[in-house]
Scaffold this active site. Sequence first.
Site, mmCIF file in Angstrom:
data_model
loop_
_atom_site.group_PDB
_atom_site.id
_atom_site.type_symbol
_atom_site.label_atom_id
_atom_site.label_comp_id
_atom_site.label_asym_id
_atom_site.label_seq_id
_atom_site.Cartn_x
_atom_site.Cartn_y
_atom_site.Cartn_z
ATOM 1 C CB THR A 152 114.708 -2.380 33.049
ATOM 2 O OG1 THR A 152 115.513 -1.760 32.011
ATOM 3 C CG2 THR A 152 114.544 -1.247 34.127
ATOM 4 C CE LYS A 187 102.898 -10.156 12.246
ATOM 5 N NZ LYS A 187 103.016 -10.612 13.602
ATOM 6 N N PRO A 234 110.617 -8.554 28.553
ATOM 7 C CG PRO A 234 110.598 -7.319 30.762
ATOM 8 C CD PRO A 234 111.414 -8.258 29.629
#
Length: 296
Positions: free
Chosen positions: A36, A178, A12
Site C-alpha cells: 500500500t 522466543k 511496513p
Amino acid sequence: MSEHYPVALIGPGAIGTTIAAALHEVGRTPLVCGRTAHQQLELRFDRGRIVVPGPVLTDPAEIKQPVGLVFVAVKATQIKATAAWLAKLCDEKTVVCVLQNGVEQKAQFADYVAGATVLPSVVWFPAQREPDASVWLRAKPRLTLPDTPEAGLVLKTLQGTRCEVDLSADFISVAWRKLLQNAVAGLMVLAGRRAGMFSRPDITALALAYLRECLAVARAEGARLSDDVPQEIIDGFHRAPADLGTSILADRQAGQPLEWDIRNGVVQRYGRNQGIPTPLSDLIVPLLAAASDGPG
C-alpha cells in the site's frame, strides 16, 4: 536513502514501521516497500511519535539497483509476495535480515534472495498496528542476531538508534526460547482473549504443560534451555498489561491467514521427526490451522 547506509525495508507493518522509524530518527531513512502506498508511516510511543515520510513504494520496477541491507518484516504467510522485491533489491553481496517469527527463516527465504546472505533475527518488542494505520510501540525495541560477520552490518546500521541489537553465540537457543513464547501465545487465538487470560489458574496450568512439551522439542533440536524457561515465560505474561495482544491474535480478529505453522506447527513437525510425543500440539495445531484456513 543514505549513501552511507544503502538500506531497504519490505513490509511496513508493526515491526517494519518500528525499524523504519528508528532509522529515520537518526537520518538513515530506508527505502520502504510494501503493498500500500502509504504517504507516511507513524510510530507512537509513550513520550511522542516519529513520522517517516513516504510514499511507500508498491512497484518493484521502481528499484534500479541492489542495496547492501534489506530488512524483511512480512508475515510467514506473505513470503512469496516478497519475491519480486528481493529479486530487484538483492545480489550476492546483499544481507537480508529477516524480522520474522520462527526458527526456519534461512530455509524459507533461500529461493528468493538471488544469492544474498539470509540473516535470521529474534524480535523482542511489542508493537501493534492501530486502526488509523499508526503503530503503537509498547516497549523498547531490541533485536537478537547470530554472532556472524553479516550481523555486523545490521549492528552498524542500527547503531545509535532507539533499537538495540544483541549478538548471540548461541542463537539457536535464543530463537527457540522466543518460539516457545510465540507458541503459547497461540492459545490467545483459541480463547479470543488477550494476555490477561493467563491470570486464570487453569490457563496457566495448560500453558505450562504446553511449554514443557515445546521445551522437549527445542532441546532435541539443539537449544540449551533450562527447566525454568516455561515458568519464566508464563511469569512474563502475568506481568504484561491485561490488554496486550499478539500478532497472531490480531490476524485472527482481522480474518487474515495465521502464522500457525511457523509458530506452532513447527513444534509438532520437529517432534515427530525426533520421535517426541506432542499430544497438546496435536490438539492445538489443527484448531489453529482450521481457524486460519478453514473450511467453514
